[in-house]
Design a protein around this motif. Structure first.
Motif, PDB file in Angstrom:
ATOM      1  N   GLU B 271       0.803  -1.225   0.000  1.00  0.00           N
ATOM      2  CA  GLU B 271       0.000   0.000   0.000  1.00  0.00           C
ATOM      3  C   GLU B 271       0.837   1.277   0.000  1.00  0.00           C
ATOM      4  N   ILE B 272       1.928   1.226   0.734  1.00  0.00           N
ATOM      5  CA  ILE B 272       2.828   2.383   0.762  1.00  0.00           C
ATOM      6  C   ILE B 272       4.278   1.903   0.709  1.00  0.00           C
ATOM      7  N   SER B 273       5.076   2.538  -0.116  1.00  0.00           N
ATOM      8  CA  SER B 273       6.514   2.264  -0.132  1.00  0.00           C
ATOM      9  C   SER B 273       7.199   3.213   0.842  1.00  0.00           C
ATOM     10  N   ILE B 274       8.219   2.715   1.535  1.00  0.00           N
ATOM     11  CA  ILE B 274       8.957   3.564   2.481  1.00  0.00           C
ATOM     12  C   ILE B 274      10.459   3.423   2.220  1.00  0.00           C
ATOM     13  N   VAL B 275      11.172   4.528   2.219  1.00  0.00           N
ATOM     14  CA  VAL B 275      12.636   4.453   2.107  1.00  0.00           C
ATOM     15  C   VAL B 275      13.291   5.173   3.274  1.00  0.00           C
ATOM     16  N   GLY B 276      14.461   4.707   3.635  1.00  0.00           N
ATOM     17  CA  GLY B 276      15.233   5.340   4.703  1.00  0.00           C
ATOM     18  C   GLY B 276      16.441   6.033   4.137  1.00  0.00           C
ATOM     19  N   THR B 291      14.490  -0.339   1.875  1.00  0.00           N
ATOM     20  CA  THR B 291      15.208   0.332   0.796  1.00  0.00           C
ATOM     21  C   THR B 291      15.754   1.628   1.394  1.00  0.00           C
ATOM     22  N   THR B 292      17.020   1.928   1.155  1.00  0.00           N
ATOM     23  CA  THR B 292      17.623   3.077   1.833  1.00  0.00           C
ATOM     24  C   THR B 292      18.746   3.658   0.979  1.00  0.00           C
ATOM     25  N   VAL B 293      19.480   4.584   1.533  1.00  0.00           N
ATOM     26  CA  VAL B 293      20.591   5.202   0.820  1.00  0.00           C
ATOM     27  C   VAL B 293      21.865   4.895   1.586  1.00  0.00           C
ATOM     28  N   HIS B 294      22.827   4.308   0.934  1.00  0.00           N
ATOM     29  CA  HIS B 294      24.036   3.868   1.619  1.00  0.00           C
ATOM     30  C   HIS B 294      25.057   4.988   1.779  1.00  0.00           C
ATOM     31  N   GLN B 295      25.544   5.133   3.011  1.00  0.00           N
ATOM     32  CA  GLN B 295      26.646   6.064   3.289  1.00  0.00           C
ATOM     33  C   GLN B 295      27.831   5.269   3.791  1.00  0.00           C
ATOM     34  N   PRO B 296      28.974   5.383   3.152  1.00  0.00           N
ATOM     35  CA  PRO B 296      30.145   4.622   3.608  1.00  0.00           C
ATOM     36  C   PRO B 296      30.818   5.317   4.780  1.00  0.00           C
ATOM     37  N   ASN B 297      30.192   5.241   5.954  1.00  0.00           N
ATOM     38  CA  ASN B 297      30.653   6.047   7.094  1.00  0.00           C
ATOM     39  C   ASN B 297      32.084   5.751   7.517  1.00  0.00           C
ATOM     40  N   GLU B 298      32.421   4.468   7.508  1.00  0.00           N
ATOM     41  CA  GLU B 298      33.768   4.122   7.955  1.00  0.00           C
ATOM     42  C   GLU B 298      34.815   4.735   7.021  1.00  0.00           C
ATOM     43  N   LEU B 324      29.285  10.497  -2.561  1.00  0.00           N
ATOM     44  CA  LEU B 324      27.943  10.416  -3.124  1.00  0.00           C
ATOM     45  C   LEU B 324      27.236   9.185  -2.572  1.00  0.00           C
ATOM     46  N   PRO B 325      26.259   9.389  -1.698  1.00  0.00           N
ATOM     47  CA  PRO B 325      25.522   8.234  -1.173  1.00  0.00           C
ATOM     48  C   PRO B 325      24.688   7.608  -2.287  1.00  0.00           C
ATOM     49  N   GLU B 326      24.602   6.276  -2.278  1.00  0.00           N
ATOM     50  CA  GLU B 326      23.898   5.571  -3.354  1.00  0.00           C
ATOM     51  C   GLU B 326      22.723   4.754  -2.817  1.00  0.00           C
ATOM     52  N   PRO B 327      21.627   4.708  -3.560  1.00  0.00           N
ATOM     53  CA  PRO B 327      20.465   3.917  -3.122  1.00  0.00           C
ATOM     54  C   PRO B 327      20.785   2.432  -3.023  1.00  0.00           C
ATOM     55  N   VAL B 328      20.181   1.793  -2.049  1.00  0.00           N
ATOM     56  CA  VAL B 328      20.241   0.338  -1.901  1.00  0.00           C
ATOM     57  C   VAL B 328      18.795  -0.138  -1.922  1.00  0.00           C
ATOM     58  N   ILE B 329      18.445  -0.888  -2.946  1.00  0.00           N
ATOM     59  CA  ILE B 329      17.042  -1.291  -3.095  1.00  0.00           C
ATOM     60  C   ILE B 329      16.796  -2.592  -2.344  1.00  0.00           C
ATOM     61  N   ARG B 330      15.867  -2.549  -1.383  1.00  0.00           N
ATOM     62  CA  ARG B 330      15.504  -3.779  -0.689  1.00  0.00           C
ATOM     63  C   ARG B 330      13.988  -4.012  -0.852  1.00  0.00           C
ATOM     64  N   ASP B 331      13.314  -4.319   0.247  1.00  0.00           N
ATOM     65  CA  ASP B 331      11.938  -4.810   0.074  1.00  0.00           C
ATOM     66  C   ASP B 331      10.835  -3.849   0.493  1.00  0.00           C
ATOM     67  N   SER B 332      11.193  -2.634   0.883  1.00  0.00           N
ATOM     68  CA  SER B 332      10.150  -1.749   1.396  1.00  0.00           C
ATOM     69  C   SER B 332       9.597  -0.820   0.308  1.00  0.00           C
ATOM     70  N   THR B 333      10.020  -1.050  -0.925  1.00  0.00           N
ATOM     71  CA  THR B 333       9.496  -0.235  -2.026  1.00  0.00           C
ATOM     72  C   THR B 333       9.016  -1.149  -3.136  1.00  0.00           C
ATOM     73  N   THR B 334       7.965  -0.708  -3.796  1.00  0.00           N
ATOM     74  CA  THR B 334       7.495  -1.475  -4.953  1.00  0.00           C
ATOM     75  C   THR B 334       6.682  -0.560  -5.856  1.00  0.00           C
ATOM     76  N   GLN B 335       6.434  -1.070  -7.050  1.00  0.00           N
ATOM     77  CA  GLN B 335       5.571  -0.431  -8.042  1.00  0.00           C
ATOM     78  C   GLN B 335       4.290   0.097  -7.384  1.00  0.00           C
ATOM     79  N   VAL B 336       3.889   1.292  -7.756  1.00  0.00           N
ATOM     80  CA  VAL B 336       2.648   1.827  -7.199  1.00  0.00           C
ATOM     81  C   VAL B 336       1.478   1.005  -7.736  1.00  0.00           C
ATOM     82  N   ARG B 337       0.445   0.867  -6.923  1.00  0.00           N
ATOM     83  CA  ARG B 337      -0.705   0.062  -7.356  1.00  0.00           C
ATOM     84  C   ARG B 337      -1.483   0.771  -8.450  1.00  0.00           C
ATOM     85  N   GLY B 338      -1.782  -0.003  -9.497  1.00  0.00           N
ATOM     86  CA  GLY B 338      -2.506   0.518 -10.651  1.00  0.00           C
ATOM     87  C   GLY B 338      -3.751   1.260 -10.213  1.00  0.00           C
TER      88      GLY B 338
END
Lengths: 338, 338
Positions: B271-276, B291-298, B324-338
């Motif tokens: 119903e809703i996609s969420i990213v961190g 699904t989030t944005v990766h920062q190489p902190n170390e 440049l932080p880069e997206p990491v796609i996991r399972d909390s995002t998906t295609q919007v419902r038609g």
DNA sequence: GCCATAAGATATAACGATATAGTGCGAAGT
DNA sequence: ACTTCGCACTATATCGTTATATCTTATGGC
């Protein structure tokens, strides 16, 4: 600009050695003189130079915190506890993450102690429970305090702060039993950690105390990780008779079990209750919030550091202290279904 | 037992000053002599005594890590990055957690620098973005490297490692747009952190780039905490038109949003996609995985420390570096419902 | 009243590096 | 040929403490 011991001595009209005696609480100074020196110190805002102390003296006023633990919450709590004790007592902290299974770990640690002339070490599991490492430290006569799982202080422990994981495990398992659970499973952590053994023993003890049988199929080997929790819970859910409750060896494992339950469409806590151990911040950030066992890590670290430093001051040697972890009831446990 | 500079000098047949020159890479030593000294150092396994260096020299070989951040994962990553750079370069680390809003924070930090004669400081947000604190440090001529949100290195920054949060936010928002989302909300972090401003700007930029309108009702004020995420998501879910996706300012807020969604019986991601934002370990331990944005902190911390130390060695001054932080796609995002 | 002893203090040597001043020697300048 | 300069190096002062050896003054015993 910089205030040295000479300035204080001049200001107080005494020799520098007398000032040194006062700052180090050494005997053989009259109270009148102590007061004179102390007021000079206050007047000039004198702070002893650490490097000079370090160079001239036998104590370095630096303690080392040695750890091999991927749990960031735990480490930060420990650091803060150590740091607060250090600040009170004029010590400094050197942090040293390491790999306890590295081939040269003993040399790494003894070199660290020798090179930095560390006043003492705070050791956490699994390093604090490794007899080889302890022997190497004893050989160079290093001071250390161990944070370990255990029930009572005794002289064989050396200086130690004990966390009575067994009693914590008994309490949390009893909580489940009180909710009517009879089929309670256990997801273990790494076997190198004594805490795993203690928590398992507590779990079994609670079952026995209540005349419940111990089912070996319900005791799953694992590690202190989320993935291990996922795998362990999956294995449990496959069994013919599912448990109605799971005791996880720590919060991360519990979070993994929660995840696995969701994968299988099992509702927590309605179908299965799950408890963790540690009360780390993310036990409040799971769905549902985890029932767990609280460990006051910051306080544990603070006390451990005080013991360590007190020992060096040759105060009446207190050998240790025991902490009793207490259950924290949240939302991942409930009455067993009729 | 202990090997000193005198032993090395004797062994190599030179004066101690020459040994000192070699260990400090100072000029005016012939290559032959350098080799002689180095082989003596190796033969005797000589390690310079830090306290003595500290006392005699102008550099202390100690750098301070100053932070005011409750995110344990972030701090541990930073510590490890700094530590690895320190180890390579023969420096030591002093950690100093603090409260950036304390009344006497400036004095606290300047005293810390003066008393420990720190070679330099690594500053993280929000301290690294506080002009009052920076001015106080400039006044005592302290060396520091700032870790801040920003897009390009320039001389006004002083020494700094920049994290281009704006570009990260653009990328992750674009990811949602690519999945067909048109109603995308934003849960902000603390406004004292420049990262909040940058991430919000990136979110808006991405919407604009795709001719999507910016809906102020979809931008919720908040803080960098789980609870704030819970509250913010609740507010969003109450609105007449619900968003189909949420950009949270960090993983903790996203976890809170996940929690609130479950409370309201809203399925994520159906119903809703969420990213961190941050890719902290627990973004892999939520349900569903974030699904989030990766920062190489170390790595960020490692580079920052290298810059800081290089500056003190009067090497060609490099001012900074941009990550440049880069997206990491996991399972909390998906295609919007038609 | 005198010596032994301890308490309270001082003067100064260490600690192990860096910093400063100074030495010897070959090359360059006049 | 004699100064001048700079390179490569040495001898030693120095940093700010603690540790050691020593000195002085009170205290008690006989």
């Amino acid at each position: 600009m910089k205030v040295t011991i000479n300035d204080v001595a001049k200001h107080a009209g005494v020799s520098i050695k007398t000032v040194s005696r006062v700052t180090n609480n050494e005997p053989s100074v009259k109270q009148v003189t102590i007061d004179k020196v102390n007021s000079a110190i206050k007047a000039l805002n004198y702070q002893p130079n650490l490097a000079a102390r370090n160079l001239a003296g036998t104590k370095s006023y630096v303690i080392g915190f040695i750890y091999d633990n991927p749990n960031a919450y735990y480490i930060i709590d420990m650091q803060n506890g150590i740091l607060s004790a250090c600040k009170d007592l004029g010590y400094e902290l050197l942090i040293h993450p390491c790999n306890s299974t590295a081939a040269n770990i003993c040399k790494e640690l003894t070199d660290l102690v020798k090179h930095n002339r560390l006043s003492g070490l705070v050791l956490t599991p699994p390093l604090s429970e490794d007899p080889v490492i302890l022997a190497a430290l004893d050989e160079i006569d290093a001071n250390y305090v161990r944070i370990i799982a255990g029930e009572k202080v005794d002289t064989n422990n050396g200086l130690a702060v004990l966390v009575n994981d067994r009693s914590g495990a008994i309490s949390i398992t009893q909580h489940l039993i009180d909710l009517g659970h009879k089929h309670i499973a256990f997801l273990s952590g790494d076997h190198e950690h004594a805490s795993t053994k203690e928590r398992l023993a507590g779990y079994k003890q609670a079952l026995t105390n209540n005349q419940l049988s111990i089912n070996d199929d319900f005791i799953i080997d694992g590690k202190y990780s989320f993935e291990s929790g996922v795998q362990g819970a999956k294995d449990l859910l496959k069994q013919r008779t599912r448990p109605t409750a799971i005791v996880a060896c720590n919060d991360e494992i519990a979070a993994g079990a929660l995840f696995a339950a969701r994968l299988e469409g099992v509702d927590i806590p309605a179908e299965i209750s799950i408890v963790g151990f540690e009360d780390s911040p993310f036990s409040r950030q799971t769905w549902p919030k985890l029932t767990t066992v609280h460990q006051p890590n910051e306080e544990i670290a603070h006390i451990a550091t005080e013991l360590l430093i007190a020992k060096r001051k040759d105060k009446p040697a207190q050998l240790g202290k025991v902490f009793l972890p207490e259950p924290v009831i949240r939302d991942s446990t409930t009455q067993v279904r009729g």
